[in-house]
Design a protein around this motif. Structure first.
Motif, PDB file in Angstrom:
ATOM      1  N   LEU A   1       6.385  -5.535  -9.577  1.00  0.00           N
ATOM      2  CA  LEU A   1       7.239  -4.355  -9.650  1.00  0.00           C
ATOM      3  C   LEU A   1       8.539  -4.576  -8.885  1.00  0.00           C
ATOM      4  N   VAL A   2       8.450  -5.184  -7.703  1.00  0.00           N
ATOM      5  CA  VAL A   2       9.650  -5.483  -6.921  1.00  0.00           C
ATOM      6  C   VAL A   2      10.589  -6.400  -7.712  1.00  0.00           C
ATOM      7  N   ALA A   3      10.015  -7.441  -8.328  1.00  0.00           N
ATOM      8  CA  ALA A   3      10.828  -8.353  -9.133  1.00  0.00           C
ATOM      9  C   ALA A   3      11.457  -7.632 -10.318  1.00  0.00           C
ATOM     10  N   THR A   4      10.697  -6.732 -10.935  1.00  0.00           N
ATOM     11  CA  THR A   4      11.211  -5.991 -12.085  1.00  0.00           C
ATOM     12  C   THR A   4      12.347  -5.062 -11.682  1.00  0.00           C
ATOM     13  N   VAL A   5      12.195  -4.383 -10.552  1.00  0.00           N
ATOM     14  CA  VAL A   5      13.243  -3.476 -10.072  1.00  0.00           C
ATOM     15  C   VAL A   5      14.539  -4.241  -9.812  1.00  0.00           C
ATOM     16  N   ILE A   6      14.433  -5.492  -9.391  1.00  0.00           N
ATOM     17  CA  ILE A   6      15.618  -6.302  -9.099  1.00  0.00           C
ATOM     18  C   ILE A   6      16.240  -6.861 -10.380  1.00  0.00           C
ATOM     19  N   PHE A   7      15.420  -7.440 -11.240  1.00  0.00           N
ATOM     20  CA  PHE A   7      15.952  -8.221 -12.350  1.00  0.00           C
ATOM     21  C   PHE A   7      16.135  -7.446 -13.651  1.00  0.00           C
ATOM     22  N   LEU A   8      15.311  -6.416 -13.906  1.00  0.00           N
ATOM     23  CA  LEU A   8      15.449  -5.691 -15.168  1.00  0.00           C
ATOM     24  C   LEU A   8      16.817  -5.024 -15.301  1.00  0.00           C
ATOM     25  N   PRO A   9      17.350  -4.376 -14.253  1.00  0.00           N
ATOM     26  CA  PRO A   9      18.712  -3.816 -14.386  1.00  0.00           C
ATOM     27  C   PRO A   9      19.756  -4.889 -14.690  1.00  0.00           C
TER      28      PRO A   9
ATOM     29  N   GLU B   1       0.808  -1.209   0.000  1.00  0.00           N
ATOM     30  CA  GLU B   1       0.000   0.000   0.000  1.00  0.00           C
ATOM     31  C   GLU B   1       0.850   1.271   0.000  1.00  0.00           C
ATOM     32  N   LEU B   2       2.182   1.096   0.037  1.00  0.00           N
ATOM     33  CA  LEU B   2       3.060   2.256  -0.070  1.00  0.00           C
ATOM     34  C   LEU B   2       2.902   2.939  -1.426  1.00  0.00           C
ATOM     35  N   ILE B   3       2.525   2.155  -2.429  1.00  0.00           N
ATOM     36  CA  ILE B   3       2.254   2.705  -3.766  1.00  0.00           C
ATOM     37  C   ILE B   3       0.792   2.460  -4.066  1.00  0.00           C
ATOM     38  N   SER B   4       0.076   3.488  -4.408  1.00  0.00           N
ATOM     39  CA  SER B   4      -1.358   3.352  -4.633  1.00  0.00           C
ATOM     40  C   SER B   4      -1.644   2.471  -5.839  1.00  0.00           C
ATOM     41  N   TYR B   5      -2.837   1.914  -5.867  1.00  0.00           N
ATOM     42  CA  TYR B   5      -3.276   1.067  -6.979  1.00  0.00           C
ATOM     43  C   TYR B   5      -3.235   1.855  -8.290  1.00  0.00           C
ATOM     44  N   GLU B   6      -3.686   3.094  -8.232  1.00  0.00           N
ATOM     45  CA  GLU B   6      -3.679   3.945  -9.428  1.00  0.00           C
ATOM     46  C   GLU B   6      -2.273   4.103  -9.980  1.00  0.00           C
ATOM     47  N   HIS B   7      -1.304   4.387  -9.102  1.00  0.00           N
ATOM     48  CA  HIS B   7       0.067   4.601  -9.559  1.00  0.00           C
ATOM     49  C   HIS B   7       0.697   3.306 -10.064  1.00  0.00           C
ATOM     50  N   LEU B   8       0.375   2.186  -9.433  1.00  0.00           N
ATOM     51  CA  LEU B   8       0.906   0.909  -9.912  1.00  0.00           C
ATOM     52  C   LEU B   8       0.386   0.596 -11.309  1.00  0.00           C
ATOM     53  N   ARG B   9      -0.875   0.859 -11.529  1.00  0.00           N
ATOM     54  CA  ARG B   9      -1.433   0.624 -12.868  1.00  0.00           C
ATOM     55  C   ARG B   9      -0.714   1.496 -13.906  1.00  0.00           C
ATOM     56  N   LEU B  10      -0.481   2.737 -13.550  1.00  0.00           N
ATOM     57  CA  LEU B  10       0.199   3.638 -14.473  1.00  0.00           C
ATOM     58  C   LEU B  10       1.642   3.187 -14.710  1.00  0.00           C
ATOM     59  N   ILE B  11       2.315   2.762 -13.653  1.00  0.00           N
ATOM     60  CA  ILE B  11       3.691   2.277 -13.785  1.00  0.00           C
ATOM     61  C   ILE B  11       3.753   1.080 -14.714  1.00  0.00           C
ATOM     62  N   TRP B  12       2.791   0.154 -14.579  1.00  0.00           N
ATOM     63  CA  TRP B  12       2.825  -1.037 -15.417  1.00  0.00           C
ATOM     64  C   TRP B  12       2.409  -0.752 -16.855  1.00  0.00           C
TER      65      TRP B  12
END
Length: 384
Positions: A346-354, A5-16
């Protein structure tokens, strides 16, 4: 507070939504020149050695480049399950054609030199052409259909009903987008060959790429004009709920003239996308005529970014509009996975995409340099 919940649902949707665009653009920039080289193969290379030069320019990297396609498909499946379900069922035959064409590529690479026969090798070279041309065309045709709306419906239990046919996808605007896609990736493949080869292969690639760069520019502008004057877009006619549960039924949507251009009026900075598409294609042409090898490839990447980003910006927040029932069109705000799922991804992406980007950069750095025709003839270090 729960961590996700640190990142709102709205912002997560936009990020993805942004990440999906990044993955699709990454695929077009990397695997795009592989497809382009395959489609150019019968035209830039006339002898067996010349064709081996072209093939070996992409041989060490094409498999790694396809990771972007797998990542894109995985992201759609996990982040936008309804988009995955509708597109992979509605476009089933088109997806099957792409899959069969992509299968021809590894088979062609591995088998063309198994038998010392000109007919054998020529047959597999045409298979490599199909493996490059067909996906390039169908990807563009799919985008053209998405911009017009796809004929699907959802019942109250979210079951999908697709009312279209395979040949219905081959409408004039979609075919225009398909030809645009082919020209864009042919240009990208030509720019790659200009960087990686020498002699007649490079010169032919430069000549063809100059023409396809101008065609990319002209077709991109033509598609924009056609979309402006001849195709209605989609817009919300009800309140937009950005952080609610995923339910495509919980809104009303209507077709409206110029709806695909509303975002540019509301946020003029988004005009950067189509401007980059136009200037990137023009700059690619200029760089090729000026024999600028690396600059042509960079400008081609800019053009690809601009063209694909233009589609995303124009349609936002729609990701798959429905022409059969506009009210169930899939949007960023009502067709995503759950809040927790998007956060974990998102957590997995932040770790593995770089890590993926770092490894990819390392591979390209190690493998940088031109393919030598003399080394090809002597069999020194070239697999294909």
């Amino acid at each position: 507070m729960i961590l996700h919940e640190l990142i709102s649902y709205e912002h997560l949707r936009l990020i993805w939504w942004v990440l999906l665009g990044v993955l699709l653009i990454g695929f077009a920039m990397t695997d795009g020149f592989d497809l382009g080289v395959g489609a150019l193969l019968p035209f830039v290379a006339r002898t067996d050695v010349e064709r081996r030069v072209a093939i070996n320019s992409i041989g060490p990297v094409w498999e790694g480049n396809q990771v972007w396609l797998i990542l894109g498909g995985g992201a759609i499946f996990a982040a936008w399950p309804q988009l995955y379900a509708v597109s992979f069922s509605g476009f089933y035959l088109a997806m099957f054609a792409i899959l069969m064409a992509l299968i021809l590529r590894p088979v062609g690479f591995k088998y063309r030199s198994k038998i010392d026969s000109a007919r054998w090798r020529n047959g597999w070279d045409w298979a490599l052409f199909i493996g490059g041309f067909v996906p390039s065309l169908i990807f563009g045709v799919a985008v053209g259909n998405v911009l017009q709306g796809v004929p699907f419906r959802l019942d109250d239990t979210m079951r999908i009903f697709y009312d279209g046919t395979f040949f219905g996808l081959l409408n004039p605007f979609a075919l225009l987008c398909g030809v645009l896609s082919v020209c864009m990736l042919l240009t990208h493949g030509a720019a790659w060959l200009e960087v990686k080869t020498e002699g007649v292969v490079r010169d032919r690639a430069r000549s063809i790429g100059s023409v396809t760069a101008l065609l990319t520019l002209a077709l991109f502008v033509l598609a924009g004009v056609w979309l402006y004057y001849g195709i209605d877009g989609y817009r919300f006619t009800s309140e937009i709920v950005r952080g609610g549960a995923s339910n495509p039924h919980a809104k009303t949507v209507a077709l409206a003239p110029l709806a695909w251009f509303a975002n540019y009026q509301a946020a003029p900075w988004t005009l950067i996308a189509p401007v980059l598409g136009v200037l990137g294609a023009l700059a690619t042409f200029i760089a090729m005529r000026a024999r600028g090898e690396v600059s042509a490839l960079l400008c081609s990447n800019i053009a690809i970014f601009g063209v694909i980003a233009t589609v995303g910006v124009s349609m936002f927040p729609f990701i798959l509009p429905s022409s059969a029932d506009p009210n169930v069109s899939l949007t960023v705000w009502d067709s995503s996975s759950s809040h927790l799922t998007l956060f974990i991804m998102l957590v997995a992406t932040v770790i593995f995409l770089p890590l993926i980007l770092a490894y990819t950069a390392f591979v390209y750095r190690v493998l940088w340099g031109k393919v030598d025709a003399k080394a090809i003839e002597s069999g020194d270090g070239h697999a294909y």
